[in-house]
Scaffold this motif. Structure first.
Motif, short mmCIF file in Angstrom:
data_model
loop_
_atom_site.label_atom_id
_atom_site.label_comp_id
_atom_site.label_asym_id
_atom_site.label_seq_id
_atom_site.Cartn_x
_atom_site.Cartn_y
_atom_site.Cartn_z
N SER A 106 0.81 -1.21 0.00
CA SER A 106 0.00 0.00 0.00
C SER A 106 0.85 1.26 0.00
O SER A 106 0.32 2.35 -0.11
CB SER A 106 -0.91 0.00 1.23
N GLY A 107 2.15 1.12 0.17
CA GLY A 107 3.02 2.28 0.22
C GLY A 107 3.23 2.77 1.64
O GLY A 107 4.00 3.69 1.87
N THR A 108 2.55 2.17 2.60
CA THR A 108 2.76 2.56 3.99
C THR A 108 3.64 1.54 4.67
O THR A 108 3.47 0.33 4.46
CB THR A 108 1.42 2.68 4.76
N PRO A 109 4.61 2.01 5.47
CA PRO A 109 5.51 1.06 6.13
C PRO A 109 4.76 0.21 7.14
O PRO A 109 3.74 0.62 7.69
CB PRO A 109 6.54 1.96 6.82
N SER A 110 5.29 -0.98 7.37
CA SER A 110 4.70 -1.84 8.38
C SER A 110 5.00 -1.24 9.75
O SER A 110 5.95 -0.49 9.92
CB SER A 110 5.28 -3.25 8.26
N PRO A 111 4.17 -1.55 10.75
CA PRO A 111 4.41 -0.98 12.08
C PRO A 111 5.76 -1.44 12.63
O PRO A 111 6.27 -2.50 12.26
CB PRO A 111 3.24 -1.52 12.91
N LEU A 112 6.32 -0.63 13.50
CA LEU A 112 7.58 -1.00 14.13
C LEU A 112 7.38 -2.28 14.94
O LEU A 112 6.38 -2.44 15.63
CB LEU A 112 8.08 0.12 15.04
N LEU A 113 8.34 -3.16 14.82
CA LEU A 113 8.26 -4.42 15.54
C LEU A 113 9.30 -4.41 16.65
O LEU A 113 10.25 -3.61 16.62
CB LEU A 113 8.52 -5.58 14.57
N PRO A 114 9.16 -5.29 17.62
CA PRO A 114 10.14 -5.32 18.71
C PRO A 114 11.57 -5.49 18.18
O PRO A 114 11.79 -6.10 17.14
CB PRO A 114 9.73 -6.54 19.53
N ALA A 115 12.53 -4.93 18.92
CA ALA A 115 13.93 -4.94 18.49
C ALA A 115 14.47 -6.35 18.31
O ALA A 115 15.38 -6.55 17.51
CB ALA A 115 14.79 -4.17 19.50
N ASP A 116 13.93 -7.33 19.02
CA ASP A 116 14.45 -8.69 18.90
C ASP A 116 13.77 -9.48 17.78
O ASP A 116 14.09 -10.63 17.54
CB ASP A 116 14.34 -9.43 20.23
N ASP A 117 12.84 -8.86 17.06
CA ASP A 117 12.18 -9.51 15.94
C ASP A 117 13.14 -9.51 14.75
O ASP A 117 13.56 -8.45 14.29
CB ASP A 117 10.90 -8.74 15.59
N PRO A 118 13.50 -10.70 14.20
CA PRO A 118 14.47 -10.74 13.11
C PRO A 118 14.01 -10.07 11.82
O PRO A 118 14.82 -9.78 10.96
CB PRO A 118 14.70 -12.25 12.90
#
Length: 171
Positions: free
Chosen positions: A4-16
């Motif tokens: 859609s052109g929108t970035p995915s939400p920020l994920l936890p720092a430990d998410d690969p």
């Protein structure tokens, strides 16, 4: 990204697959590429800007995402791409030509137009120097399926497109 052109939400720092993990891996890869390029530049007596110019000239023919896909690099396009003054581009091209890395070639259809070509001798020199990097890249590629590589190339293409848009917004 869902397309859609929108970035995915920020994920936890430990998410690969999270933004933090991507940022770390991209910085590490960029740092290693820069180190290798700087070592080549130093070995050839080149300025870092000279290396950026060489890369732009080398990639111009293969860059389907550029403002002139498949067209040879010109001093004007190089100036715009590297965000340099015309005097700085001229000085850079003079250094590269004196060192035998590039050739300025007049366009057949319009002699006022100058195309920048990577000199064959210099191309061979670079190919030999960067052969270990090419081997490492091929080794890493071999660890992925063709479908995975398609996704990786798509990500890299999209990332480069976003970086160009970011640069254009800053100017």
């Amino acid at each position: 990204m869902s397309g859609s052109g929108t970035p995915s939400p920020l994920l936890p720092a430990d998410d690969p697959t999270g933004l933090q993990s991507f940022a770390v891996q991209l910085r590490r890869m960029n740092s290693e590429f820069n180190r290798i390029a700087q070592e080549f530049a130093h070995a050839q007596g080149l300025h870092p800007t000279d290396m950026q110019a060489l890369i732009a000239i080398l990639d111009a023919d293969a860059d389907a995402d550029s403002d002139a896909p498949g067209e040879p690099m010109t001093p004007g396009r190089l100036r715009k791409q590297l965000n340099l003054t015309s005097g700085a581009v001229t000085a850079c091209l003079d250094r590269l030509e004196r060192a035998g890395h590039i050739r300025r070639v007049r366009a057949a259809g319009d002699r006022r137009v100058v195309h920048l070509e990577y000199a064959e001798r210099a191309r061979d020199l670079a190919r030999e120097y960067f052969r270990p990097l090419a081997h490492s890249t091929d080794t890493a590629r071999g660890r992925f399926t063709p479908d995975e590589l398609t996704v990786i190339v798509r990500f890299l293409r999209e990332m480069n497109r976003e970086l160009v848009l970011l640069r254009q917004q800053e100017n």
